[in-house]
Design an enzyme around this catalytic site. Structure first.
Site, PDB file in Angstrom:
ATOM      1  N   GLY A 142       0.645  -1.186   0.301  1.00 50.74           N
ATOM      2  CA  GLY A 142       0.212  -0.031   0.219  1.00 50.74           C
ATOM      3  C   GLY A 142       0.660   1.299  -0.036  1.00 50.74           C
TER       4      GLY A 142
ATOM      5  N   HIS B   1       2.289   4.957  -5.173  1.00 49.86           N
ATOM      6  CA  HIS B   1       2.753   5.799  -5.843  1.00 49.86           C
ATOM      7  C   HIS B   1       2.787   5.148  -7.247  1.00 49.86           C
ATOM      8  CE1 HIS B   1       6.847   3.578  -5.569  1.00 49.86           C
ATOM      9  NE2 HIS B   1       6.610   3.764  -4.038  1.00 49.86           N
TER      10      HIS B   1
ATOM     11  N   HIS C  11       4.382   1.313  -7.737  1.00 44.39           N
ATOM     12  CA  HIS C  11       3.535   0.469  -7.840  1.00 44.39           C
ATOM     13  C   HIS C  11       2.939   1.127  -9.029  1.00 44.39           C
ATOM     14  CE1 HIS C  11       4.190   1.806  -3.106  1.00 44.39           C
ATOM     15  NE2 HIS C  11       4.459  -0.107  -3.246  1.00 44.39           N
TER      16      HIS C  11
ATOM     17  N   GLY D  28       9.316  -4.790  -8.623  1.00 48.76           N
ATOM     18  CA  GLY D  28      10.276  -3.787  -9.168  1.00 48.76           C
ATOM     19  C   GLY D  28      11.685  -3.967  -8.839  1.00 48.76           C
TER      20      GLY D  28
ATOM     21  N   ASP E  58      13.653  -2.718  -5.927  1.00 51.96           N
ATOM     22  CA  ASP E  58      14.210  -3.939  -4.188  1.00 51.96           C
ATOM     23  C   ASP E  58      14.793  -5.335  -5.957  1.00 51.96           C
ATOM     24  OD1 ASP E  58      12.721  -2.623  -2.321  1.00 51.96           O
ATOM     25  OD2 ASP E  58      10.807  -2.960  -3.653  1.00 51.96           O
TER      26      ASP E  58
ATOM     27  N   SER F 234       9.302   5.528  -2.660  1.00 49.98           N
ATOM     28  CA  SER F 234       9.292   4.686  -2.102  1.00 49.98           C
ATOM     29  C   SER F 234       8.494   5.418  -1.577  1.00 49.98           C
ATOM     30  CB  SER F 234      10.548   4.294  -1.443  1.00 49.98           C
ATOM     31  OG  SER F 234      10.259   4.118   0.241  1.00 49.98           O
TER      32      SER F 234
ATOM     33  N   ARG G 173       8.510   5.296   1.853  1.00 52.81           N
ATOM     34  CA  ARG G 173       8.938   5.598   2.631  1.00 52.81           C
ATOM     35  C   ARG G 173       9.775   7.054   2.849  1.00 52.81           C
ATOM     36  NH1 ARG G 173      10.620  -0.271   3.471  1.00 52.81           N
ATOM     37  NH2 ARG G 173       9.754  -0.835   5.649  1.00 52.81           N
TER      38      ARG G 173
HETATM   39  P1  AMP Z   1       5.928  -2.507  -2.118  1.00 57.07           P
HETATM   40  O1  AMP Z   1       4.671  -1.740  -1.468  1.00 57.07           O
HETATM   41  O2  AMP Z   1       7.129  -1.331  -1.001  1.00 57.07           O
HETATM   42  O3  AMP Z   1       6.424  -3.766  -0.575  1.00 57.07           O
HETATM   43  O4  AMP Z   1       6.301  -2.522  -3.084  1.00 57.07           O
HETATM   44  C1  AMP Z   1       5.465  -3.307  -3.497  1.00 57.07           C
HETATM   45  C2  AMP Z   1       6.370  -3.669  -5.254  1.00 57.07           C
HETATM   46  O5  AMP Z   1       7.089  -2.779  -5.867  1.00 57.07           O
HETATM   47  C3  AMP Z   1       7.589  -4.601  -5.491  1.00 57.07           C
HETATM   48  O6  AMP Z   1       7.770  -5.289  -5.986  1.00 57.07           O
HETATM   49  C4  AMP Z   1       8.587  -3.450  -4.945  1.00 57.07           C
HETATM   50  O7  AMP Z   1       9.955  -3.777  -5.830  1.00 57.07           O
HETATM   51  C5  AMP Z   1       7.348  -2.460  -6.062  1.00 57.07           C
HETATM   52  N1  AMP Z   1       8.513  -0.812  -5.690  1.00 57.07           N
HETATM   53  C6  AMP Z   1       8.108  -0.208  -5.053  1.00 57.07           C
HETATM   54  N2  AMP Z   1       9.274   1.240  -5.340  1.00 57.07           N
HETATM   55  C7  AMP Z   1       9.665   1.202  -7.039  1.00 57.07           C
HETATM   56  C8  AMP Z   1       9.286   1.820  -7.993  1.00 57.07           C
HETATM   57  N3  AMP Z   1       9.974   3.659  -7.023  1.00 57.07           N
HETATM   58  N4  AMP Z   1       9.796   1.699  -9.084  1.00 57.07           N
HETATM   59  C9  AMP Z   1       9.153   0.425  -9.539  1.00 57.07           C
HETATM   60  N5  AMP Z   1       8.920  -0.550  -9.066  1.00 57.07           N
HETATM   61  C10 AMP Z   1       8.879   0.046  -6.990  1.00 57.07           C
END
Ligand code: AMP
Length: 279
Positions: free
Chosen positions: A28, A31, A34, A145, A148, A183, A185
């Site tokens: 969640g 941005h 996602h 993504g 990561d 991100s 964060r």
């Molecule tokens: P998260 O919500 O941070 O667990 O991320 C969910 C998915 O979005 C993961 O596969 C991340 O690698 C991907 N993701 C997060 N930030 C980015 C970004 N800036 N560009 C592309 N994918 C991203």
């Protein structure tokens, strides 16, 4: 768009959708990064499912689980606009039921180095939740993504080793105009920290310039360190690690090669930034 809260309802819904089914797992606080995963999934798949779950088992003690940004209403609106047919957003008790005693551990340097060293247990939490989500949604394609990169490599390894059957697709990192990797964060950064945060990517870019020359590894890593050590108006991220690694095994590379990953983690204020560039 259907929002499901239980394993049973999600599994039932996913069995009857048009295939191929693409899946985008998230925590969640969405941005544009996602949304780029959603766009990639939409392009390649007849149906796209997403999940929103802030997975407690991938946060270490003292990490930001409690204060991780949560805004489900906004996330659901964005996922609907992005073309999700289904969003699985379970409560924690649905994913971790009493008596649960199984976790997935991917071994080797892939989980012991870099992020694995900085965040003990993190990848076990990631592997376990992704394995569970794959078992529930049973997608044909899983979109992750490149930001990561180590998580991507861990999940690829697990999906191959356990014959989980989904095709893992890496989506390039979405960045802010100044280069900072998007991100959830980043929302914790003050305005001067936010400007300083972009220095991490700029330093990695300097490293990659060197990596593409016929020079030893140490120069590449020192270039990144030196760039972050320069005095500038904006605060510098404090480097936790910078490494040149094989993108599949995460073993350190003796010499930079095309396709290797220059990866770094750094701290700025309350935020831990990670980023990487493919050489
Ligand atoms: P998260 O919500 O941070 O667990 O991320 C969910 C998915 O979005 C993961 O596969 C991340 O690698 C991907 N993701 C997060 N930030 C980015 C970004 N800036 N560009 C592309 N994918 C991203």
């Amino acid at each position: 768009m259907r929002v499901t809260r239980t394993v049973a309802e999600t599994r039932l819904t996913c069995t009857s959708v048009p295939r191929p089914l693409g899946f985008v797992p998230t925590m969640g606080a969405l941005h544009a990064g996602h949304l780029s995963l959603m766009a990639a999934a939409r392009k390649e798949c007849a149906t796209v499912a997403a999940s929103i779950f802030v997975n407690p088992t991938q946060f270490g003690p003292g990490e930001d689980f409690e204060r991780y940004p949560r805004n489900e209403g906004r996330d659901l609106r964005l996922l609907e606009e992005a073309g999700a047919a289904l969003v699985f957003a379970p409560p924690s008790a649905e994913m971790y039921r009493p008596g649960a005693s199984t976790s997935v551990h991917v071994g080797g340097p892939l989980t012991s180095l870099l992020e694995g060293a900085s965040r003990p247990g993190h990848f076990d939490g990631v592997a376990t939740i992704v394995a569970k989500l794959l078992g529930i949604v049973r997608p044909d394609r899983l979109f992750l993504g490149q930001k990561d990169a180590q998580q991507l490599a861990v999940v690829r390894r697990m999906v191959a080793d356990l014959d989980l059957g989904a095709e893992v697709i890496a989506v390039p990192t979405m960045r802010e105009p100044d280069g900072l990797a998007m991100s959830s964060r980043n929302a914790y950064l003050s305005s001067s920290e936010r400007r300083g945060a972009a220095r991490l990517y700029r330093a990695l870019q300097q490293g990659v310039v060197v990596a593409r020359l016929p020079k030893p590894t140490t120069d590449v890593l020192r270039t990144v360190e030196a760039d972050l050590a320069r005095r500038e108006d904006d605060p510098a991220p404090r480097l936790e690690y910078v490494a040149l690694v094989d993108p599949d095994t995460f073993e350190p590379a003796a010499q930079p090669h095309r396709g290797h990953l220059l990866a770094a983690a750094a701290r700025l204020g309350a935020v831990r930034l990670i980023d990487n560039i493919i050489v």
